[in-house]
Write an enzyme that holds these catalytic residues in place. Structure first.
Site: not given
Ligand code: GLN
Length: 487
Positions: A79, A154, A178
Protein backbone atom coordinates in the site's frame (compact mmCIF):
# COMPACT_ATOMS: atom_id res chain seq x y z
CA UNK A 1 -1.07 -24.25 -14.65
CA UNK A 2 -2.19 -20.70 -14.07
CA UNK A 3 0.63 -19.33 -11.92
CA UNK A 4 -1.06 -16.14 -10.77
CA UNK A 5 -4.04 -18.05 -9.37
CA UNK A 6 -1.87 -19.87 -6.86
CA UNK A 7 -1.54 -18.88 -3.22
CA UNK A 8 1.89 -18.13 -1.82
CA UNK A 9 2.12 -21.48 -0.01
CA UNK A 10 1.29 -23.20 -3.31
CA UNK A 11 3.99 -21.17 -5.07
CA UNK A 12 6.47 -22.22 -2.40
CA UNK A 13 5.56 -25.89 -2.94
CA UNK A 14 6.16 -25.56 -6.67
CA UNK A 15 9.46 -23.79 -6.13
CA UNK A 16 10.57 -26.54 -3.78
CA UNK A 17 9.61 -29.28 -6.25
CA UNK A 18 11.31 -27.32 -9.04
CA UNK A 19 8.06 -27.15 -11.02
CA UNK A 20 8.52 -23.39 -11.18
CA UNK A 21 11.38 -20.90 -11.01
CA UNK A 22 11.45 -17.50 -9.33
CA UNK A 23 11.77 -15.76 -12.70
CA UNK A 24 8.80 -17.64 -14.12
CA UNK A 25 6.66 -16.55 -11.19
CA UNK A 26 7.67 -12.89 -11.40
CA UNK A 27 7.20 -12.91 -15.17
CA UNK A 28 3.69 -14.33 -14.79
CA UNK A 29 2.80 -11.50 -12.39
CA UNK A 30 4.33 -8.70 -14.43
CA UNK A 31 2.52 -10.00 -17.53
CA UNK A 32 -0.72 -10.10 -15.57
CA UNK A 33 -0.19 -6.52 -14.35
CA UNK A 34 0.57 -5.35 -17.90
CA UNK A 35 -2.61 -7.02 -19.09
CA UNK A 36 -5.09 -6.09 -16.34
CA UNK A 37 -3.93 -2.82 -14.81
CA UNK A 38 -5.77 -0.76 -17.42
CA UNK A 39 -9.04 -2.27 -16.18
CA UNK A 40 -8.39 -2.50 -12.45
CA UNK A 41 -6.19 0.56 -11.82
CA UNK A 42 -4.81 -0.87 -8.60
CA UNK A 43 -1.30 0.62 -8.67
CA UNK A 44 0.06 4.11 -8.12
CA UNK A 45 3.55 2.90 -9.07
CA UNK A 46 4.31 -0.36 -10.88
CA UNK A 47 7.80 -1.82 -10.56
CA UNK A 48 7.54 -4.49 -13.24
CA UNK A 49 10.98 -3.84 -14.80
CA UNK A 50 12.93 -3.77 -11.54
CA UNK A 51 10.95 -6.79 -10.33
CA UNK A 52 12.01 -8.84 -13.36
CA UNK A 53 15.63 -7.80 -12.93
CA UNK A 54 15.59 -8.63 -9.24
CA UNK A 55 13.98 -12.01 -9.91
CA UNK A 56 16.82 -12.96 -12.24
CA UNK A 57 19.43 -11.93 -9.68
CA UNK A 58 17.70 -13.84 -6.92
CA UNK A 59 17.21 -16.88 -9.14
CA UNK A 60 20.93 -16.97 -9.95
CA UNK A 61 21.90 -16.66 -6.30
CA UNK A 62 19.50 -19.41 -5.30
CA UNK A 63 20.88 -21.70 -8.01
CA UNK A 64 24.42 -21.07 -6.81
CA UNK A 65 23.35 -21.82 -3.27
CA UNK A 66 24.21 -18.29 -2.12
CA UNK A 67 20.66 -17.63 -1.06
CA UNK A 68 18.19 -19.77 0.81
CA UNK A 69 14.93 -18.95 2.55
CA UNK A 70 11.41 -19.90 1.69
CA UNK A 71 10.36 -16.36 0.77
CA UNK A 72 13.27 -15.51 -1.52
CA UNK A 73 11.84 -14.30 -4.82
CA UNK A 74 8.20 -14.25 -3.69
CA UNK A 75 6.49 -11.12 -5.07
CA UNK A 76 4.31 -8.75 -3.06
CA UNK A 77 2.46 -5.43 -3.43
CA UNK A 78 2.59 -2.65 -0.83
CA UNK A 79 0.00 0.00 0.00
CA UNK A 80 1.33 3.41 -0.94
CA UNK A 81 1.43 4.75 2.63
CA UNK A 82 4.38 2.60 3.68
CA UNK A 83 7.78 4.15 3.11
CA UNK A 84 9.98 2.50 0.51
CA UNK A 85 13.51 3.82 0.13
CA UNK A 86 14.15 5.19 -3.36
CA UNK A 87 10.58 4.50 -4.52
CA UNK A 88 7.75 7.04 -4.36
CA UNK A 89 5.40 6.93 -1.37
CA UNK A 90 2.46 9.14 -2.30
CA UNK A 91 -0.39 8.23 0.08
CA UNK A 92 -2.41 8.80 -3.11
CA UNK A 93 -2.18 12.52 -2.40
CA UNK A 94 -1.08 15.47 -4.47
CA UNK A 95 0.75 16.54 -1.31
CA UNK A 96 3.18 13.62 -1.64
CA UNK A 97 2.98 13.14 -5.42
CA UNK A 98 6.77 13.21 -5.75
CA UNK A 99 7.83 12.18 -2.27
CA UNK A 100 10.62 9.63 -2.08
CA UNK A 101 11.29 8.39 1.44
CA UNK A 102 14.93 8.20 2.50
CA UNK A 103 14.28 5.00 4.46
CA UNK A 104 12.20 1.82 4.48
CA UNK A 105 9.30 1.21 6.85
CA UNK A 106 10.11 -1.60 9.30
CA UNK A 107 7.67 -3.95 7.56
CA UNK A 108 9.31 -3.22 4.20
CA UNK A 109 12.74 -3.82 5.71
CA UNK A 110 11.52 -7.18 6.95
CA UNK A 111 10.29 -8.18 3.48
CA UNK A 112 13.56 -7.03 1.92
CA UNK A 113 15.52 -9.14 4.37
CA UNK A 114 13.64 -12.16 3.04
CA UNK A 115 14.60 -11.12 -0.51
CA UNK A 116 11.00 -10.72 -1.55
CA UNK A 117 10.17 -8.79 -4.71
CA UNK A 118 8.15 -5.57 -4.63
CA UNK A 119 5.78 -5.46 -7.62
CA UNK A 120 4.61 -1.94 -6.85
CA UNK A 121 2.86 0.56 -4.61
CA UNK A 122 -0.89 0.18 -4.39
CA UNK A 123 -3.62 2.77 -4.67
CA UNK A 124 -5.64 3.94 -1.65
CA UNK A 125 -7.90 6.70 -0.43
CA UNK A 126 -5.86 9.84 0.15
CA UNK A 127 -3.99 9.43 3.47
CA UNK A 128 -6.10 6.29 4.07
CA UNK A 129 -9.24 8.34 4.66
CA UNK A 130 -12.16 6.70 2.94
CA UNK A 131 -13.94 3.44 2.27
CA UNK A 132 -13.96 3.16 -1.54
CA UNK A 133 -10.54 4.27 -2.89
CA UNK A 134 -12.42 6.97 -4.81
CA UNK A 135 -10.64 9.65 -2.75
CA UNK A 136 -7.29 8.84 -4.35
CA UNK A 137 -5.81 11.90 -6.08
CA UNK A 138 -4.59 9.73 -8.96
CA UNK A 139 -7.19 7.18 -10.00
CA UNK A 140 -10.22 5.17 -9.03
CA UNK A 141 -9.47 1.49 -8.49
CA UNK A 142 -12.17 -0.89 -9.72
CA UNK A 143 -13.53 -4.04 -8.17
CA UNK A 144 -12.29 -7.13 -10.08
CA UNK A 145 -15.66 -8.85 -9.51
CA UNK A 146 -17.47 -6.03 -11.31
CA UNK A 147 -15.57 -3.10 -12.75
CA UNK A 148 -18.45 -0.69 -12.09
CA UNK A 149 -18.17 -1.27 -8.35
CA UNK A 150 -15.70 0.14 -5.83
CA UNK A 151 -13.11 -2.21 -4.32
CA UNK A 152 -13.70 -0.72 -0.85
CA UNK A 153 -11.11 1.27 0.97
CA UNK A 154 -8.86 2.63 1.97
CA UNK A 155 -6.63 -0.34 1.00
CA UNK A 156 -8.70 -0.81 -2.19
CA UNK A 157 -5.64 -1.09 -4.44
CA UNK A 158 -4.19 -3.86 -2.26
CA UNK A 159 -7.42 -5.89 -2.09
CA UNK A 160 -8.20 -5.45 -5.80
CA UNK A 161 -4.66 -6.41 -6.84
CA UNK A 162 -4.85 -9.63 -4.79
CA UNK A 163 -8.34 -10.46 -6.10
CA UNK A 164 -7.29 -9.78 -9.71
CA UNK A 165 -4.18 -11.99 -9.31
CA UNK A 166 -1.86 -9.06 -10.04
CA UNK A 167 0.04 -9.75 -6.80
CA UNK A 168 0.00 -12.99 -4.78
CA UNK A 169 -0.48 -11.02 -1.55
CA UNK A 170 -0.21 -7.46 -0.30
CA UNK A 171 0.17 -5.24 2.72
CA UNK A 172 -2.64 -2.93 3.75
CA UNK A 173 -3.24 -0.64 6.71
CA UNK A 174 -6.32 -0.42 8.89
CA UNK A 175 -7.37 2.54 11.03
CA UNK A 176 -11.11 1.84 11.10
CA UNK A 177 -11.59 -1.03 8.67
CA UNK A 178 -9.31 -0.33 5.75
CA UNK A 179 -7.92 -3.85 5.50
CA UNK A 180 -11.09 -5.76 6.35
CA UNK A 181 -13.75 -3.84 4.41
CA UNK A 182 -11.93 -3.88 1.02
CA UNK A 183 -11.02 -7.55 1.59
CA UNK A 184 -14.70 -8.24 2.12
CA UNK A 185 -15.68 -6.29 -1.01
CA UNK A 186 -13.06 -8.10 -3.13
CA UNK A 187 -13.56 -11.65 -1.78
CA UNK A 188 -10.12 -12.01 -0.19
CA UNK A 189 -8.75 -12.48 3.33
CA UNK A 190 -7.77 -9.39 5.35
CA UNK A 191 -6.31 -9.36 8.85
CA UNK A 192 -6.02 -6.38 11.17
CA UNK A 193 -3.61 -7.39 13.91
CA UNK A 194 -3.79 -6.33 17.56
CA UNK A 195 -2.55 -2.77 18.08
CA UNK A 196 1.19 -3.02 18.77
CA UNK A 197 1.81 -6.41 17.12
CA UNK A 198 3.17 -4.93 13.87
CA UNK A 199 5.52 -1.95 13.83
CA UNK A 200 4.09 1.30 12.48
CA UNK A 201 7.52 2.79 11.89
CA UNK A 202 7.52 4.18 8.36
CA UNK A 203 3.75 3.96 7.96
CA UNK A 204 2.56 7.48 7.15
CA UNK A 205 0.42 8.28 10.19
CA UNK A 206 -3.31 8.87 9.88
CA UNK A 207 -4.54 8.26 13.45
CA UNK A 208 -1.63 6.86 15.45
CA UNK A 209 -3.63 5.23 18.25
CA UNK A 210 -5.71 3.27 15.71
CA UNK A 211 -3.41 2.50 12.74
CA UNK A 212 -2.14 -1.05 12.16
CA UNK A 213 -0.49 -2.72 9.16
CA UNK A 214 -1.69 -6.18 8.14
CA UNK A 215 -1.85 -8.84 5.40
CA UNK A 216 -4.31 -9.07 2.51
CA UNK A 217 -4.10 -12.55 1.02
CA UNK A 218 -5.93 -15.19 -1.01
CA UNK A 219 -6.34 -17.54 1.90
CA UNK A 220 -5.91 -17.87 5.65
CA UNK A 221 -2.68 -19.87 5.51
CA UNK A 222 -1.01 -17.06 3.55
CA UNK A 223 -2.38 -14.56 6.05
CA UNK A 224 -0.69 -16.46 8.90
CA UNK A 225 2.59 -16.63 6.95
CA UNK A 226 2.63 -12.92 6.15
CA UNK A 227 1.80 -12.08 9.77
CA UNK A 228 4.81 -14.19 10.79
CA UNK A 229 6.96 -12.04 8.53
CA UNK A 230 5.79 -8.60 9.62
CA UNK A 231 5.00 -8.98 13.34
CA UNK A 232 7.40 -8.45 16.21
CA UNK A 233 8.87 -5.88 18.52
CA UNK A 234 10.49 -2.78 17.00
CA UNK A 235 12.37 -0.32 19.15
CA UNK A 236 11.63 2.38 16.57
CA UNK A 237 7.92 2.23 17.42
CA UNK A 238 7.22 3.08 21.05
CA UNK A 239 3.78 1.43 20.88
CA UNK A 240 5.25 -1.82 19.61
CA UNK A 241 4.67 -4.75 21.93
CA UNK A 242 7.59 -6.80 23.19
CA UNK A 243 6.28 -10.36 23.10
CA UNK A 244 7.55 -13.79 22.28
CA UNK A 245 7.46 -14.53 18.54
CA UNK A 246 4.68 -16.90 17.53
CA UNK A 247 4.45 -19.08 14.41
CA UNK A 248 0.90 -18.32 13.30
CA UNK A 249 0.77 -21.22 10.84
CA UNK A 250 1.05 -23.65 13.76
CA UNK A 251 -2.36 -22.70 15.14
CA UNK A 252 -4.27 -23.67 11.98
CA UNK A 253 -5.80 -26.87 13.32
CA UNK A 254 -8.93 -27.16 11.17
CA UNK A 255 -10.95 -27.77 14.29
CA UNK A 256 -13.37 -25.51 16.16
CA UNK A 257 -14.97 -28.09 18.46
CA UNK A 258 -15.96 -26.35 21.68
CA UNK A 259 -14.92 -22.91 20.42
CA UNK A 260 -17.19 -20.33 22.00
CA UNK A 261 -18.46 -17.88 19.41
CA UNK A 262 -20.47 -14.84 20.48
CA UNK A 263 -22.80 -13.32 17.91
CA UNK A 264 -23.29 -9.65 18.70
CA UNK A 265 -26.93 -8.96 17.82
CA UNK A 266 -26.37 -5.22 17.30
CA UNK A 267 -24.45 -6.11 14.13
CA UNK A 268 -27.41 -7.90 12.61
CA UNK A 269 -30.00 -5.18 13.00
CA UNK A 270 -31.16 -2.25 10.96
CA UNK A 271 -29.01 -1.11 8.07
CA UNK A 272 -27.50 -4.53 7.43
CA UNK A 273 -28.35 -5.77 3.97
CA UNK A 274 -30.70 -8.80 3.90
CA UNK A 275 -28.45 -10.98 1.78
CA UNK A 276 -25.45 -10.15 3.95
CA UNK A 277 -27.48 -11.15 6.98
CA UNK A 278 -28.64 -14.48 5.54
CA UNK A 279 -25.15 -15.34 4.33
CA UNK A 280 -23.84 -14.72 7.85
CA UNK A 281 -26.64 -16.86 9.27
CA UNK A 282 -25.54 -19.71 7.02
CA UNK A 283 -21.97 -19.19 8.24
CA UNK A 284 -23.20 -19.49 11.82
CA UNK A 285 -24.92 -22.79 10.91
CA UNK A 286 -21.64 -24.00 9.39
CA UNK A 287 -19.83 -23.25 12.64
CA UNK A 288 -22.51 -25.07 14.61
CA UNK A 289 -22.11 -28.12 12.38
CA UNK A 290 -18.37 -27.95 12.92
CA UNK A 291 -18.91 -28.21 16.67
CA UNK A 292 -18.56 -24.60 17.78
CA UNK A 293 -20.81 -23.27 20.53
CA UNK A 294 -22.77 -20.26 19.33
CA UNK A 295 -24.52 -17.77 21.57
CA UNK A 296 -26.18 -14.48 20.84
CA UNK A 297 -25.31 -11.56 23.10
CA UNK A 298 -25.56 -7.80 23.24
CA UNK A 299 -22.65 -5.45 22.64
CA UNK A 300 -24.70 -2.39 23.35
CA UNK A 301 -21.87 0.13 23.34
CA UNK A 302 -21.11 -0.71 19.68
CA UNK A 303 -23.73 1.81 18.58
CA UNK A 304 -21.46 4.62 19.78
CA UNK A 305 -18.29 3.28 18.18
CA UNK A 306 -18.64 5.06 14.84
CA UNK A 307 -19.14 8.51 16.37
CA UNK A 308 -16.25 7.87 18.77
CA UNK A 309 -14.05 6.73 15.91
CA UNK A 310 -14.66 9.82 13.78
CA UNK A 311 -13.86 12.13 16.67
CA UNK A 312 -10.67 10.34 17.72
CA UNK A 313 -9.48 9.62 14.16
CA UNK A 314 -10.05 13.18 12.94
CA UNK A 315 -8.45 14.70 16.04
CA UNK A 316 -5.31 12.63 15.57
CA UNK A 317 -5.29 13.19 11.81
CA UNK A 318 -5.47 16.96 12.22
CA UNK A 319 -2.38 16.80 14.40
CA UNK A 320 -0.48 14.24 12.28
CA UNK A 321 -1.12 16.11 9.05
CA UNK A 322 0.16 19.36 10.52
CA UNK A 323 3.62 18.42 9.25
CA UNK A 324 2.54 18.90 5.64
CA UNK A 325 3.13 22.62 5.49
CA UNK A 326 4.80 23.13 2.12
CA UNK A 327 8.18 23.47 3.78
CA UNK A 328 9.33 20.20 5.23
CA UNK A 329 7.49 17.71 3.05
CA UNK A 330 5.82 17.40 -0.28
CA UNK A 331 3.88 19.88 -2.35
CA UNK A 332 4.70 23.60 -2.25
CA UNK A 333 2.53 26.21 -3.94
CA UNK A 334 4.13 28.09 -6.82
CA UNK A 335 3.40 31.67 -5.74
CA UNK A 336 2.95 33.12 -2.29
CA UNK A 337 3.09 36.47 -0.57
CA UNK A 338 4.37 35.50 2.86
CA UNK A 339 4.83 32.50 5.16
CA UNK A 340 1.18 32.29 6.14
CA UNK A 341 0.17 32.43 2.51
CA UNK A 342 2.66 29.65 1.71
CA UNK A 343 1.15 27.37 4.36
CA UNK A 344 -2.38 28.16 3.35
CA UNK A 345 -1.98 27.71 -0.38
CA UNK A 346 0.24 24.62 -0.13
CA UNK A 347 -2.28 22.89 2.11
CA UNK A 348 -5.31 24.10 0.14
CA UNK A 349 -3.86 22.87 -3.13
CA UNK A 350 -2.11 19.75 -1.81
CA UNK A 351 -4.96 18.11 0.13
CA UNK A 352 -8.20 16.76 -1.33
CA UNK A 353 -11.70 17.47 0.04
CA UNK A 354 -12.04 14.46 2.37
CA UNK A 355 -8.68 15.13 4.02
CA UNK A 356 -9.65 18.78 4.52
CA UNK A 357 -12.98 17.76 6.00
CA UNK A 358 -11.18 15.60 8.57
CA UNK A 359 -8.62 18.27 9.46
CA UNK A 360 -11.38 20.80 10.03
CA UNK A 361 -13.43 18.35 12.11
CA UNK A 362 -10.33 17.32 14.06
CA UNK A 363 -9.21 20.84 14.95
CA UNK A 364 -12.80 21.63 15.92
CA UNK A 365 -13.13 18.77 18.42
CA UNK A 366 -9.73 19.66 19.88
CA UNK A 367 -10.41 23.39 20.19
CA UNK A 368 -10.58 24.76 23.73
CA UNK A 369 -14.32 25.40 23.71
CA UNK A 370 -15.28 21.94 22.46
CA UNK A 371 -12.52 19.67 23.75
CA UNK A 372 -14.47 18.48 26.79
CA UNK A 373 -17.72 18.03 24.92
CA UNK A 374 -16.28 16.01 22.05
CA UNK A 375 -12.71 14.79 22.35
CA UNK A 376 -12.73 14.03 26.07
CA UNK A 377 -16.16 12.44 25.84
CA UNK A 378 -15.00 10.28 22.93
CA UNK A 379 -12.01 9.09 24.95
CA UNK A 380 -14.34 8.18 27.81
CA UNK A 381 -16.59 6.22 25.47
CA UNK A 382 -13.47 4.56 24.08
CA UNK A 383 -12.76 3.17 27.54
CA UNK A 384 -16.34 1.90 27.80
CA UNK A 385 -16.00 0.14 24.44
CA UNK A 386 -12.80 -1.55 25.65
CA UNK A 387 -14.46 -2.61 28.91
CA UNK A 388 -17.44 -4.08 27.12
CA UNK A 389 -15.21 -6.13 24.84
CA UNK A 390 -13.19 -7.28 27.87
CA UNK A 391 -16.42 -8.51 29.43
CA UNK A 392 -17.47 -10.28 26.23
CA UNK A 393 -14.14 -12.08 25.99
CA UNK A 394 -14.61 -13.49 29.48
CA UNK A 395 -17.38 -15.57 27.89
CA UNK A 396 -16.40 -15.99 24.25
CA UNK A 397 -13.25 -16.89 22.32
CA UNK A 398 -14.40 -15.18 19.14
CA UNK A 399 -17.03 -12.59 18.23
CA UNK A 400 -18.67 -12.98 14.83
CA UNK A 401 -20.14 -10.09 12.78
CA UNK A 402 -20.51 -9.10 9.14
CA UNK A 403 -17.45 -7.15 7.91
CA UNK A 404 -19.54 -4.50 6.22
CA UNK A 405 -23.30 -3.91 6.14
CA UNK A 406 -23.37 -4.22 2.34
CA UNK A 407 -21.47 -5.70 -0.57
CA UNK A 408 -19.37 -3.44 -2.83
CA UNK A 409 -21.39 -0.45 -4.05
CA UNK A 410 -21.40 1.34 -7.41
CA UNK A 411 -18.58 3.76 -8.17
CA UNK A 412 -19.87 7.29 -7.57
CA UNK A 413 -22.87 6.23 -5.48
CA UNK A 414 -21.52 7.42 -2.10
CA UNK A 415 -18.63 9.72 -2.90
CA UNK A 416 -20.74 12.84 -2.42
CA UNK A 417 -22.28 11.68 0.83
CA UNK A 418 -19.60 11.39 3.51
CA UNK A 419 -21.97 10.07 6.19
CA UNK A 420 -23.10 7.16 4.03
CA UNK A 421 -19.49 6.41 3.22
CA UNK A 422 -18.63 6.44 6.95
CA UNK A 423 -21.40 3.92 7.65
CA UNK A 424 -19.56 1.37 5.53
CA UNK A 425 -17.25 0.89 8.54
CA UNK A 426 -19.91 0.51 11.21
CA UNK A 427 -18.90 -3.13 11.89
CA UNK A 428 -15.13 -2.63 11.81
CA UNK A 429 -14.28 0.58 13.73
CA UNK A 430 -14.93 -0.71 17.24
CA UNK A 431 -11.96 -3.10 16.98
CA UNK A 432 -9.57 -0.24 16.29
CA UNK A 433 -11.08 1.72 19.17
CA UNK A 434 -10.37 -1.26 21.44
CA UNK A 435 -7.08 -2.30 19.79
CA UNK A 436 -8.39 -5.80 19.00
CA UNK A 437 -7.48 -8.13 16.12
CA UNK A 438 -10.03 -8.98 13.43
CA UNK A 439 -10.05 -10.99 10.26
CA UNK A 440 -12.40 -10.75 7.29
CA UNK A 441 -12.95 -13.84 5.18
CA UNK A 442 -15.37 -14.44 2.31
CA UNK A 443 -18.50 -16.34 3.36
CA UNK A 444 -20.70 -16.18 0.26
CA UNK A 445 -21.87 -14.10 -2.67
CA UNK A 446 -25.06 -12.14 -3.25
CA UNK A 447 -27.52 -12.43 -6.15
CA UNK A 448 -25.48 -10.04 -8.27
CA UNK A 449 -22.35 -12.13 -7.79
CA UNK A 450 -20.55 -9.84 -5.34
CA UNK A 451 -18.65 -11.34 -2.39
CA UNK A 452 -19.87 -11.07 1.21
CA UNK A 453 -17.41 -10.92 4.11
CA UNK A 454 -17.54 -12.27 7.66
CA UNK A 455 -15.54 -10.67 10.45
CA UNK A 456 -14.11 -12.67 13.34
CA UNK A 457 -12.92 -10.62 16.31
CA UNK A 458 -10.42 -11.91 18.87
CA UNK A 459 -9.18 -10.76 22.24
CA UNK A 460 -5.89 -8.83 22.32
CA UNK A 461 -2.99 -10.85 20.88
CA UNK A 462 -5.30 -13.80 20.23
CA UNK A 463 -4.60 -13.83 16.49
CA UNK A 464 -4.11 -17.59 16.69
CA UNK A 465 -7.72 -18.12 17.77
CA UNK A 466 -9.29 -16.10 14.96
CA UNK A 467 -6.88 -17.46 12.35
CA UNK A 468 -7.82 -21.02 13.29
CA UNK A 469 -11.54 -20.19 13.30
CA UNK A 470 -11.18 -18.57 9.87
CA UNK A 471 -9.08 -21.44 8.52
CA UNK A 472 -11.55 -24.07 9.69
CA UNK A 473 -14.43 -22.22 8.03
CA UNK A 474 -12.42 -21.82 4.84
CA UNK A 475 -11.59 -25.55 4.71
CA UNK A 476 -15.28 -26.41 5.18
CA UNK A 477 -16.66 -23.96 2.61
CA UNK A 478 -13.98 -23.66 -0.11
CA UNK A 479 -15.04 -20.22 -1.35
CA UNK A 480 -12.04 -19.87 -3.68
CA UNK A 481 -12.84 -23.10 -5.47
CA UNK A 482 -16.45 -22.09 -6.05
CA UNK A 483 -16.29 -18.43 -6.98
CA UNK A 484 -13.89 -16.34 -9.00
CA UNK A 485 -13.91 -12.68 -9.99
CA UNK A 486 -14.89 -12.00 -13.59
CA UNK A 487 -11.65 -10.29 -14.49
N1 GLN B 1 -13.11 4.18 6.22
C1 GLN B 1 -12.55 4.61 7.46
C2 GLN B 1 -12.17 6.06 7.37
O1 GLN B 1 -12.48 6.63 6.39
C3 GLN B 1 -11.35 3.76 7.82
C4 GLN B 1 -10.13 4.13 7.11
C5 GLN B 1 -8.97 3.30 7.48
O2 GLN B 1 -9.10 2.28 8.13
N2 GLN B 1 -7.79 3.77 7.09
O3 GLN B 1 -11.59 6.63 8.25
Amino acid sequence: MNITELTVHELQEKLKNKELTITEITKAYTDRINEKEKDVQAFVTTLTDTALRESEEIQTKVEKGELTGEFAGIPIGIKDNMCTKGIKTTCSSRMLENFIAPYDATVVEKLNKENMINLGKLNMDEFAMGASTEYSYFKKTRNPWNLNKVPGGSSGGSAAAVAANMVPWALGSDTGGSIRQPSSFCGVVGLKPTYGLVSRYGLVAFASSLDQIGPITKDVYDSAMLLNLISGYDEKDTTSSDRKKVDYTKCLKNNVKGLKIGVAKEFFGEGINKEVKSSLQRAIETYKNLGAEIEEFSLDIAQYALATYYIVACAEASSNLGRFDGIRYGYRTKEFKNLRDLYKKSRSEGFGPEVKRRIILGTYVLSSGYYDAYYKKAQQVRTLVMNEFDKAFEKYDVILTPTSPTVAFDIGSKSNNPLEMYLSDICTVSLNIAGLPGISIPCGIDKTGMPIGMQLIGNKFEEETILNAAYTFEQATKFREKYKPGI
